[in-house]
Scaffold this motif. Structure first.
Motif, PDB file in Angstrom:
ATOM      1  N   ASP A  50      29.365 -22.871  13.199  1.00 25.61           N
ATOM      2  CA  ASP A  50      28.594 -22.442  12.051  1.00 25.61           C
ATOM      3  C   ASP A  50      29.402 -21.416  11.265  1.00 25.61           C
ATOM      4  O   ASP A  50      30.011 -20.524  11.833  1.00 25.61           O
ATOM      5  CB  ASP A  50      27.268 -21.834  12.526  1.00 25.61           C
ATOM      6  CG  ASP A  50      26.380 -21.400  11.367  1.00 25.61           C
ATOM      7  OD1 ASP A  50      26.528 -21.965  10.271  1.00 25.61           O
ATOM      8  OD2 ASP A  50      25.551 -20.502  11.567  1.00 25.61           O
ATOM      9  N   TYR A  80      47.074 -23.402  11.831  1.00 23.62           N
ATOM     10  CA  TYR A  80      47.170 -23.311  10.373  1.00 23.62           C
ATOM     11  C   TYR A  80      47.918 -22.065   9.891  1.00 23.62           C
ATOM     12  O   TYR A  80      47.849 -21.700   8.720  1.00 23.62           O
ATOM     13  CB  TYR A  80      45.769 -23.387   9.761  1.00 23.62           C
ATOM     14  CG  TYR A  80      45.117 -24.734  10.028  1.00 23.62           C
ATOM     15  CD1 TYR A  80      45.545 -25.879   9.362  1.00 23.62           C
ATOM     16  CD2 TYR A  80      44.119 -24.865  10.992  1.00 23.62           C
ATOM     17  CE1 TYR A  80      44.982 -27.121   9.628  1.00 23.62           C
ATOM     18  CE2 TYR A  80      43.543 -26.105  11.262  1.00 23.62           C
ATOM     19  CZ  TYR A  80      43.986 -27.223  10.576  1.00 23.62           C
ATOM     20  OH  TYR A  80      43.423 -28.453  10.836  1.00 23.62           O
ATOM     21  N   LYS A 107      32.618 -22.590   0.665  1.00 23.42           N
ATOM     22  CA  LYS A 107      33.427 -22.820   1.860  1.00 23.42           C
ATOM     23  C   LYS A 107      33.455 -21.591   2.770  1.00 23.42           C
ATOM     24  O   LYS A 107      34.188 -21.549   3.746  1.00 23.42           O
ATOM     25  CB  LYS A 107      34.857 -23.210   1.466  1.00 23.42           C
ATOM     26  CG  LYS A 107      34.953 -24.534   0.732  1.00 23.42           C
ATOM     27  CD  LYS A 107      36.404 -24.949   0.515  1.00 23.42           C
ATOM     28  CE  LYS A 107      36.470 -26.297  -0.189  1.00 23.42           C
ATOM     29  NZ  LYS A 107      37.864 -26.776  -0.329  1.00 23.42           N
ATOM     30  N   GLY A 140      34.419 -26.525  14.344  1.00 25.91           N
ATOM     31  CA  GLY A 140      33.118 -27.101  14.684  1.00 25.91           C
ATOM     32  C   GLY A 140      32.058 -26.047  14.903  1.00 25.91           C
ATOM     33  O   GLY A 140      31.133 -26.232  15.702  1.00 25.91           O
ATOM     34  N   ASP A 195      43.983 -25.604   3.637  1.00 23.43           N
ATOM     35  CA  ASP A 195      43.713 -25.734   5.070  1.00 23.43           C
ATOM     36  C   ASP A 195      42.291 -25.320   5.460  1.00 23.43           C
ATOM     37  O   ASP A 195      41.895 -25.476   6.620  1.00 23.43           O
ATOM     38  CB  ASP A 195      44.707 -24.889   5.877  1.00 23.43           C
ATOM     39  CG  ASP A 195      46.129 -25.435   5.817  1.00 23.43           C
ATOM     40  OD1 ASP A 195      46.277 -26.661   5.658  1.00 23.43           O
ATOM     41  OD2 ASP A 195      47.075 -24.638   5.923  1.00 23.43           O
ATOM     42  N   VAL A 227      43.019 -22.634  16.363  1.00 25.30           N
ATOM     43  CA  VAL A 227      42.904 -22.967  14.949  1.00 25.30           C
ATOM     44  C   VAL A 227      43.746 -21.999  14.114  1.00 25.30           C
ATOM     45  O   VAL A 227      44.458 -22.413  13.177  1.00 25.30           O
ATOM     46  CB  VAL A 227      41.431 -22.940  14.494  1.00 25.30           C
ATOM     47  CG1 VAL A 227      41.319 -23.009  12.973  1.00 25.30           C
ATOM     48  CG2 VAL A 227      40.666 -24.095  15.130  1.00 25.30           C
ATOM     49  N   ASP A 272      39.149 -26.436   4.756  1.00 22.97           N
ATOM     50  CA  ASP A 272      38.238 -27.485   5.232  1.00 22.97           C
ATOM     51  C   ASP A 272      38.632 -27.979   6.623  1.00 22.97           C
ATOM     52  O   ASP A 272      37.770 -28.164   7.498  1.00 22.97           O
ATOM     53  CB  ASP A 272      38.225 -28.657   4.252  1.00 22.97           C
ATOM     54  CG  ASP A 272      37.527 -28.324   2.946  1.00 22.97           C
ATOM     55  OD1 ASP A 272      36.728 -27.366   2.932  1.00 22.97           O
ATOM     56  OD2 ASP A 272      37.777 -29.016   1.947  1.00 22.97           O
ATOM     57  N   ALA A 273      39.925 -28.188   6.822  1.00 20.94           N
ATOM     58  CA  ALA A 273      40.391 -28.675   8.118  1.00 20.94           C
ATOM     59  C   ALA A 273      40.156 -27.645   9.211  1.00 20.94           C
ATOM     60  O   ALA A 273      39.799 -28.000  10.346  1.00 20.94           O
ATOM     61  CB  ALA A 273      41.875 -29.029   8.034  1.00 20.94           C
ATOM     62  N   TRP A 308      37.741 -25.381   9.336  1.00 18.10           N
ATOM     63  CA  TRP A 308      36.321 -25.411   9.669  1.00 18.10           C
ATOM     64  C   TRP A 308      35.985 -26.637  10.513  1.00 18.10           C
ATOM     65  O   TRP A 308      35.212 -26.569  11.466  1.00 18.10           O
ATOM     66  CB  TRP A 308      35.462 -25.402   8.410  1.00 18.10           C
ATOM     67  CG  TRP A 308      35.193 -24.051   7.820  1.00 18.10           C
ATOM     68  CD1 TRP A 308      35.458 -23.648   6.544  1.00 18.10           C
ATOM     69  CD2 TRP A 308      34.587 -22.930   8.468  1.00 18.10           C
ATOM     70  NE1 TRP A 308      35.071 -22.339   6.361  1.00 18.10           N
ATOM     71  CE2 TRP A 308      34.536 -21.883   7.526  1.00 18.10           C
ATOM     72  CE3 TRP A 308      34.105 -22.708   9.754  1.00 18.10           C
ATOM     73  CZ2 TRP A 308      34.003 -20.631   7.833  1.00 18.10           C
ATOM     74  CZ3 TRP A 308      33.572 -21.465  10.059  1.00 18.10           C
ATOM     75  CH2 TRP A 308      33.523 -20.443   9.117  1.00 18.10           C
ATOM     76  N   SER A 309      36.575 -27.772  10.168  1.00 17.98           N
ATOM     77  CA  SER A 309      36.330 -29.004  10.920  1.00 17.98           C
ATOM     78  C   SER A 309      36.808 -28.866  12.363  1.00 17.98           C
ATOM     79  O   SER A 309      36.100 -29.268  13.303  1.00 17.98           O
ATOM     80  CB  SER A 309      37.028 -30.175  10.233  1.00 17.98           C
ATOM     81  OG  SER A 309      36.839 -31.369  10.955  1.00 17.98           O
ATOM     82  N   ASP A 310      37.985 -28.299  12.549  1.00 18.28           N
ATOM     83  CA  ASP A 310      38.514 -28.117  13.902  1.00 18.28           C
ATOM     84  C   ASP A 310      37.679 -27.132  14.706  1.00 18.28           C
ATOM     85  O   ASP A 310      37.504 -27.294  15.924  1.00 18.28           O
ATOM     86  CB  ASP A 310      39.967 -27.625  13.846  1.00 18.28           C
ATOM     87  CG  ASP A 310      40.943 -28.717  13.414  1.00 18.28           C
ATOM     88  OD1 ASP A 310      40.507 -29.875  13.232  1.00 18.28           O
ATOM     89  OD2 ASP A 310      42.141 -28.405  13.244  1.00 18.28           O
TER      90      ASP A 310
END
Length: 231
Positions: free
Chosen positions: A86, A53, A16, A84, A75, A49, A77-78, A80-82
């Motif tokens: 690399d 968080y 991660k 967007g 938090d 972000v 994974d979320a 990283w998703s937010d």
């Protein structure tokens, strides 16, 4: 007396790209921002972000990435998703993010285009798995703001082209890089670094930096192995 079951210690989560912090509970993630060059919208997204968080702080790292410090494990994974974006590779035997200065793109002192060369090296090698870590840097002039002389592969711009240096390191056993070629073009630098990386793949060992290998075999032998010369 009853024995209480030990609570497992948290640790870095490589998959991660999250590093455990000093408190043993929270993590840092660092989205990739090559050369630390970002637009305002990206900075706002990173800040949003971090705020969403409950991050403890933001910090620009030595690899010119913006680290979000103090995230809870649940938090990551979320976040990283937010973002967007690399992920910046955080640990392991890889080519680290290439450090480079503004060069002629922005700096009045720049003598060579460190941004162009730095971006090309970053795209070419960053994250490449090797026997041990390798650090690279490019400076656009002899001021050497990106500190190429303490990198495994360091490139310094001059009015007569690039100077290529190898074997630098900081840490407990600091070593200044050796100059192995002068007056090179961007294309010549890229070709030479290709050969150096291939050499390191073949001769590198766990926990042994390039400078240590050069000291063991001798600088002249290293230059012969990788076809380097001084103009």
């Amino acid at each position: 007396m009853l024995c209480r079951e030990a609570i497992p210690m948290k640790s870095t989560i490589p998959e991660k790209n999250a590093i455990i912090q000093r408190d043993g509970e929270t993590y840092v993630i660092a989205p990739r921002t090559p050369g630390g060059i970002v637009d305002p919208a990206t900075l706002r997204k990173i800040a949003d972000v971090a705020e969403k968080y409950g991050a403890a702080t933001l910090k620009m790292t030595s690899e010119q990435k913006m680290a979000i410090v103090g995230l809870k494990e649940e938090d990551i994974d979320a976040a990283w998703s937010d973002l967007g974006m690399d992920a910046g590779i955080v640990t392991g035997p890889f080519v680290k993010g290439v450090k480079f200065c503004p060069g002629t793109t922005f700096c009045r002192k720049g003598q060579q285009d460190a941004v162009s060369l730095g971006m090309k090296l970053e795209a070419r090698y960053r994250g490449m798995k090797l026997p041990y870590m390798m650090k690279m840097a490019v400076s656009g002039c002899p001021s050497s703001c990106s500190e190429p002389v303490i990198k495994d592969v360091g490139v310094m711009g001059t009015a007569k082209g690039y100077i290529l240096m190898v074997g630098g390191a900081a840490g407990l056993k600091p070593r200044l890089a050796d100059v192995v070629a002068k007056g090179l073009s961007e294309e010549e630098i890229l070709a030479a670094v290709d050969r150096i990386v291939e050499f390191f793949k073949d001769y590198g060992e766990n926990r042994k930096r390039l400078g240590t290998i050069i000291d063991e075999i001798g600088l002249e032998e290293f230059k012969k192995e990788v076809g380097l010369w001084e103009k």
